[in-house]
Design a protein around this motif. Structure first.
Motif, PDB file in Angstrom:
ATOM      1  N   ALA A 101       0.832  -1.208   0.000  1.00  0.00           N
ATOM      2  CA  ALA A 101       0.000   0.000   0.000  1.00  0.00           C
ATOM      3  C   ALA A 101       0.867   1.258   0.000  1.00  0.00           C
ATOM      4  N   LEU A 102       1.947   1.245   0.775  1.00  0.00           N
ATOM      5  CA  LEU A 102       2.853   2.393   0.796  1.00  0.00           C
ATOM      6  C   LEU A 102       3.526   2.597  -0.559  1.00  0.00           C
ATOM      7  N   ARG A 103       3.944   1.496  -1.181  1.00  0.00           N
ATOM      8  CA  ARG A 103       4.560   1.607  -2.510  1.00  0.00           C
ATOM      9  C   ARG A 103       3.586   2.230  -3.500  1.00  0.00           C
ATOM     10  N   ARG A 104       2.339   1.800  -3.470  1.00  0.00           N
ATOM     11  CA  ARG A 104       1.334   2.353  -4.372  1.00  0.00           C
ATOM     12  C   ARG A 104       1.103   3.832  -4.082  1.00  0.00           C
ATOM     13  N   THR A 105       0.991   4.169  -2.808  1.00  0.00           N
ATOM     14  CA  THR A 105       0.724   5.543  -2.426  1.00  0.00           C
ATOM     15  C   THR A 105       1.887   6.459  -2.787  1.00  0.00           C
ATOM     16  N   LEU A 106       3.099   5.969  -2.555  1.00  0.00           N
ATOM     17  CA  LEU A 106       4.298   6.766  -2.837  1.00  0.00           C
ATOM     18  C   LEU A 106       4.816   6.587  -4.253  1.00  0.00           C
ATOM     19  N   ARG A 107       4.205   5.676  -4.991  1.00  0.00           N
ATOM     20  CA  ARG A 107       4.598   5.358  -6.380  1.00  0.00           C
ATOM     21  C   ARG A 107       6.052   4.933  -6.485  1.00  0.00           C
ATOM     22  N   LEU A 108       6.463   4.028  -5.611  1.00  0.00           N
ATOM     23  CA  LEU A 108       7.839   3.506  -5.649  1.00  0.00           C
ATOM     24  C   LEU A 108       7.889   2.221  -6.423  1.00  0.00           C
TER      25      LEU A 108
END
Length: 108
Positions: A101-108
């Motif tokens: 979820a963090l990767r998606r939110t931060l677009r990493l």
């Protein structure tokens, strides 16, 4: 244009989502953002100055980011915390889900 990912099947999750306590707040913000987007559309339709349109787009983007952060906070405080306390294996799964979820939110 990208499409939204298909909703995940979390049928094993509690029937109540982590954001349930703040649902009205999240919806109010999203409705306000919806109005901001309509305003940006009107600005472009009315041939408003580029930097004015860009300023409104930046404000709308920031507002969406705040909703995302609120949902992430709710997820950690409810879904992840409950899973960790209930079962270590389930907790590990929720930690992995949080990272995604963090990767998606931060677009990493």
């Amino acid at each position: 244009m990208t499409t939204a990912p298909a909703p995940s099947d979390h049928s094993t999750d509690a029937a109540r989502h982590g954001y349930a306590d703040h649902k009205a707040d999240h919806l109010a913000r999203l409705h306000k953002i919806e109005g901001q987007v309509r305003g940006v559309i009107r600005m472009v339709d009315d041939d408003r100055y580029c930097t004015d349109v860009l300023t409104q787009i930046a404000a709308t983007t920031r507002a969406l980011q705040e909703v995302a952060l609120g949902l992430l906070d709710d997820h950690v405080r409810h879904c992840v915390q409950d899973a960790v306390q209930a079962d270590p294996a389930q907790g590990e799964s929720k930690y992995a889900e949080l990272t995604t979820a963090l990767r998606r939110t931060l677009r990493l």
